[in-house]
Enzyme design. Sequence first.
Site, short mmCIF file in Angstrom:
data_model
loop_
_atom_site.label_atom_id
_atom_site.label_comp_id
_atom_site.label_asym_id
_atom_site.label_seq_id
_atom_site.Cartn_x
_atom_site.Cartn_y
_atom_site.Cartn_z
N ASP A 140 0.82 -1.28 -0.02
CA ASP A 140 -0.03 -0.03 -0.07
C ASP A 140 0.82 1.19 -0.06
O ASP A 140 0.13 2.36 0.18
CB ASP A 140 -1.06 0.11 1.14
CG ASP A 140 -0.41 0.33 2.50
OD1 ASP A 140 0.88 0.13 2.54
OD2 ASP A 140 -1.12 0.13 3.48
N CYS A 194 -23.04 -6.51 5.30
CA CYS A 194 -23.04 -5.65 6.30
C CYS A 194 -24.52 -5.64 6.95
O CYS A 194 -24.82 -5.41 8.12
CB CYS A 194 -22.52 -4.34 6.16
SG CYS A 194 -20.80 -3.99 6.10
N CYS A 197 -26.44 -3.59 10.03
CA CYS A 197 -25.57 -3.39 11.17
C CYS A 197 -24.53 -2.05 11.11
O CYS A 197 -24.13 -1.73 9.92
CB CYS A 197 -24.51 -4.49 11.13
SG CYS A 197 -23.28 -4.31 12.64
N CYS A 200 -19.80 -0.38 13.47
CA CYS A 200 -18.47 0.09 13.39
C CYS A 200 -18.81 1.65 13.43
O CYS A 200 -17.84 2.55 13.72
CB CYS A 200 -17.97 -0.05 11.93
SG CYS A 200 -18.96 -0.02 10.68
N CYS A 204 -17.44 4.88 16.81
CA CYS A 204 -16.22 5.70 16.48
C CYS A 204 -16.18 6.78 17.60
O CYS A 204 -17.24 7.52 17.84
CB CYS A 204 -16.43 6.14 15.06
SG CYS A 204 -15.12 7.47 14.69
N CYS A 247 -6.19 3.31 15.94
CA CYS A 247 -7.41 3.00 16.48
C CYS A 247 -7.92 1.82 15.97
O CYS A 247 -8.07 1.67 14.37
CB CYS A 247 -8.23 4.29 16.48
SG CYS A 247 -10.01 3.76 17.36
N CYS A 250 -13.31 0.50 15.14
CA CYS A 250 -14.31 0.09 14.11
C CYS A 250 -14.11 -1.18 13.55
O CYS A 250 -14.99 -1.70 13.14
CB CYS A 250 -14.34 1.06 12.94
SG CYS A 250 -13.06 1.37 12.12
#
Length: 379
Positions: A140, A194, A197, A200, A204, A247, A250
Amino acid sequence: MAKTASKSQPLDAATVKQLAREHGFDVCGLADARATWEADARLREFVAAGYHGSMGWIEETLDRRSHPTAMWDDAKTAIMLGVNYGPDTDPMAKLAHPDLANISVYAGGDDYHDVIKKQLKSFAGLLHRQSGAEVKVFVDTAPLMEKPLAAQAGLGWQGKHTNLVSTDFGSWLFLGCILIAEELTSDAPSRDHCGSCTACLDICPTKAFPAPYQLDARRCISYLTIEHAGPIPLEFRAAMGNRIYGCDDCLAVCPWNKFAQTARETKLHVRDALKQLSLLELAYFDDTRFRALFAKNPVKRIGVDRFLRNVAIGLGNRGVAEAVPAARHLSQHESPMVRGAGIWALKQLMPPEDFSALAETSMAYEVDATVRAEWEQSI
């Protein structure tokens, strides 16, 4: 050691996947590198909204990111590869221990760029020798959008938090890509699972998601602690808690993690030295100690000043008087950015009258604009 394929063996999708597994990859999928996609439009909307913050390199490379063939005209197939880095403990457990530094799961072991790139180069070399086709390798650090390509190749889907989700590995996949100038059978794109839901989005700490499938990086703790080079905006400091590098909230709450597995690549396991890091001890680190502790580790790339800025905010959020000496030490650091964060920490830790007296004395001799601004904002 990976097996060497016979030169007479034809290069097909099944062979590629078998060899990928033998080279240490946990999952492999293939996508047509020439197919049309919507990722370019979404990225341009992200930049137009200013959500990329100070990551100017994203805007500068928009055209190169627009499509895999913009990186290489001859690309025909994208071989997408995933390496599982699933943790063996709850990645959010340290949030309940404000005396400890919380570092993102992906940064617990060796730098994944180095680990995966070696595997990719070895694998790509074998594919080239067997097929004669030209290949190019990407992790990446290159302007290639791996997550949409991975979704096209069936490795998973981009969830509402914009990260890749796998039915087999949950949130914990590092991605790599080999573009090859040979047409191979593509896999079916992954379907979004998903549903309704929003776990996530809801968890946050800084409300960094303006809508499902949209991220405002300027509000993201990973961006703030890693990519952002200046003082952390005041509105996000308390929400950072003890998160000093990245972090995982999520990612960690995704229900699909019930299928996650512990990483089999030991170089990606959390190092013993990083499991119980005391914020009080980290506050006294200099560049030498910082480089020694984080040798061959992703944290090293942010540099000691940005690291200590994050530590100072973690100390301020700890909220106990015993952290005052460490915060005072950081408030006298040679870096104005670190000093400013140390001042903010003192404001959180000291009785108001004591802090006001300290501020009045300090502002009499502080001349750096960044540091004076911290004093003035704090009082």
